[in-house]
Scaffold this motif. Structure first.
Motif, PDB file in Angstrom:
ATOM      1  N   SER A   1     -67.804   3.238  10.428  1.00  0.00           N
ATOM      2  CA  SER A   1     -68.563   3.205  11.679  1.00  0.00           C
ATOM      3  C   SER A   1     -67.688   2.556  12.742  1.00  0.00           C
ATOM      4  O   SER A   1     -67.048   1.543  12.485  1.00  0.00           O
ATOM      5  CB  SER A   1     -69.863   2.411  11.500  1.00  0.00           C
ATOM      6  OG  SER A   1     -70.537   2.252  12.730  1.00  0.00           O
TER       7      SER A   1
ATOM      8  N   ASN B   1     -69.908  -2.058  25.570  1.00  0.00           N
ATOM      9  CA  ASN B   1     -70.722  -1.384  26.565  1.00  0.00           C
ATOM     10  C   ASN B   1     -70.306  -1.800  27.979  1.00  0.00           C
ATOM     11  O   ASN B   1     -70.143  -2.983  28.259  1.00  0.00           O
ATOM     12  CB  ASN B   1     -72.201  -1.724  26.342  1.00  0.00           C
ATOM     13  CG  ASN B   1     -73.115  -0.919  27.230  1.00  0.00           C
ATOM     14  OD1 ASN B   1     -72.882   0.261  27.457  1.00  0.00           O
ATOM     15  ND2 ASN B   1     -74.163  -1.555  27.729  1.00  0.00           N
TER      16      ASN B   1
ATOM     17  N   GLU C   1     -64.005  -1.190  13.883  1.00  0.00           N
ATOM     18  CA  GLU C   1     -64.317  -0.279  12.787  1.00  0.00           C
ATOM     19  C   GLU C   1     -64.805  -1.078  11.589  1.00  0.00           C
ATOM     20  O   GLU C   1     -64.123  -1.998  11.127  1.00  0.00           O
ATOM     21  CB  GLU C   1     -63.114   0.566  12.388  1.00  0.00           C
ATOM     22  CG  GLU C   1     -63.431   1.552  11.278  1.00  0.00           C
ATOM     23  CD  GLU C   1     -62.347   2.589  11.053  1.00  0.00           C
ATOM     24  OE1 GLU C   1     -62.604   3.545  10.291  1.00  0.00           O
ATOM     25  OE2 GLU C   1     -61.264   2.451  11.635  1.00  0.00           O
TER      26      GLU C   1
ATOM     27  N   SER D   1     -67.459   1.037  16.732  1.00  0.00           N
ATOM     28  CA  SER D   1     -68.214   0.521  17.873  1.00  0.00           C
ATOM     29  C   SER D   1     -67.258   0.160  19.002  1.00  0.00           C
ATOM     30  O   SER D   1     -66.137  -0.293  18.760  1.00  0.00           O
ATOM     31  CB  SER D   1     -69.016  -0.725  17.476  1.00  0.00           C
ATOM     32  OG  SER D   1     -69.884  -0.455  16.387  1.00  0.00           O
ATOM     33  N   THR D   2     -67.724   0.353  20.231  1.00  0.00           N
ATOM     34  CA  THR D   2     -66.956  -0.048  21.412  1.00  0.00           C
ATOM     35  C   THR D   2     -67.842  -0.927  22.293  1.00  0.00           C
ATOM     36  O   THR D   2     -69.047  -1.039  22.071  1.00  0.00           O
ATOM     37  CB  THR D   2     -66.477   1.174  22.206  1.00  0.00           C
ATOM     38  OG1 THR D   2     -67.612   1.986  22.558  1.00  0.00           O
ATOM     39  CG2 THR D   2     -65.501   2.016  21.384  1.00  0.00           C
TER      40      THR D   2
END
Length: 268
Positions: free
Chosen positions: A231, A236, A249, A233-234
């Motif tokens: 998975s 926002n 990751e 993620s970045t």
């Protein structure tokens, strides 16, 4: 891959991003509360957009933060987004938060990479998987090189052809969306790596009967086969180029045996 410099002019740059996103001038105008005529004038250089308009168009075109600075420069304005090194004191809270997140995810593997997959930080779960990896790959670790190099993890990945295909396709999608020459160079490098002996285009063994919910990474580790799904993620609404290009990751165990093994190992 098409690349344009800021010397080309903001109109050509915006047209490039609009065409990359497959939007008509009218579609972009409707999204940005403008008119197709005004968008046309900007793209042909007949009208100079304000800095606010440049940023509004960039937002609706999903232009990466780094390239928004290029658009502003091409239009004659100062860049708006800083590029702060991670070791800068101003990034202290971010670094502390990332470290806490990585530690909290243990014993499962997790790492942080930049826009060209250089490993910025990782936890003990990642470190435990890297035994036997060549020292030259660990000196300046890059996640794609670690995974696909014949002296990296590749020989131990049971479903290497499928996982390699997944990683290369992931990079291809990014290259299609980003104007990144370094990312293209990395792709060309890792795509040219030969498959290790025994990996001839098919999995080394039949897939187990579990119904995986995503493509797993199946990797040998100390006589066992561990399964993970990834998975990413970045952050926002990033306001800094460095932060915009970071990705976290996490590797989630894909079967009960992997969960049990990692927890027992961590408790030992």
């Amino acid at each position: 891959m098409t690349t344009l410099s800021t010397e080309t002019g903001v109109g050509a740059l915006l047209r490039h991003w609009r065409e990359t996103r497959r939007l008509s001038q009218l579609e972009l105008a409707l999204r940005a509360d403008s008119s197709a005529r005004h968008i046309s004038f900007i793209e042909t250089g007949r009208s100079r957009p304000s800095a606010e308009m440049v940023l509004r168009l960039a937002e609706h075109l999903h232009v990466p933060v780094r390239d928004r600075n290029d658009l502003l420069l091409a239009a004659g304005y100062a860049p708006q987004f800083a590029e702060t090194p991670l070791d800068d004191p101003a990034m202290g809270a971010l670094r502390a938060g990332i470290d806490q997140l990585l530690r909290g995810y243990e014993p499962y593997p997790a790492l942080v990479v930049d826009g060209t997959y250089n490993v910025i930080a990782s936890n003990g779960g990642i470190g435990s998987l890297l035994g036997g990896v060549a020292e030259h790959l660990l000196a300046a670790p890059n996640a794609m090189r670690l995974a696909l190099h014949p002296e990296g993890l590749a020989p131990r990945i049971r479903n290497l052809p499928q996982w390699r295909g997944h990683l290369l396709h992931q990079m291809e999608r990014q290259i299609a969306l980003l104007r990144s020459a370094p990312l293209r160079a990395l792709y060309d490098e890792v795509a040219a790596y030969p498959l290790p002996p025994g990996h001839d285009g098919a999995s080394r063994e039949p897939e187990p009967p579990e119904a995986y919910f995503a493509l797993p990474l199946r990797i040998e580790h100390e006589g066992r086969v561990l399964s993970f799904v990834s998975s990413i993620s970045t952050f926002n609404t990033p306001m800094d180029v460095t932060v915009a290009e970071l990705a976290i990751e996490t590797m989630l165990p894909a079967d009960p045996d992997t969960v049990t093994y990692l927890r027992e190992r961590a408790a030992a």
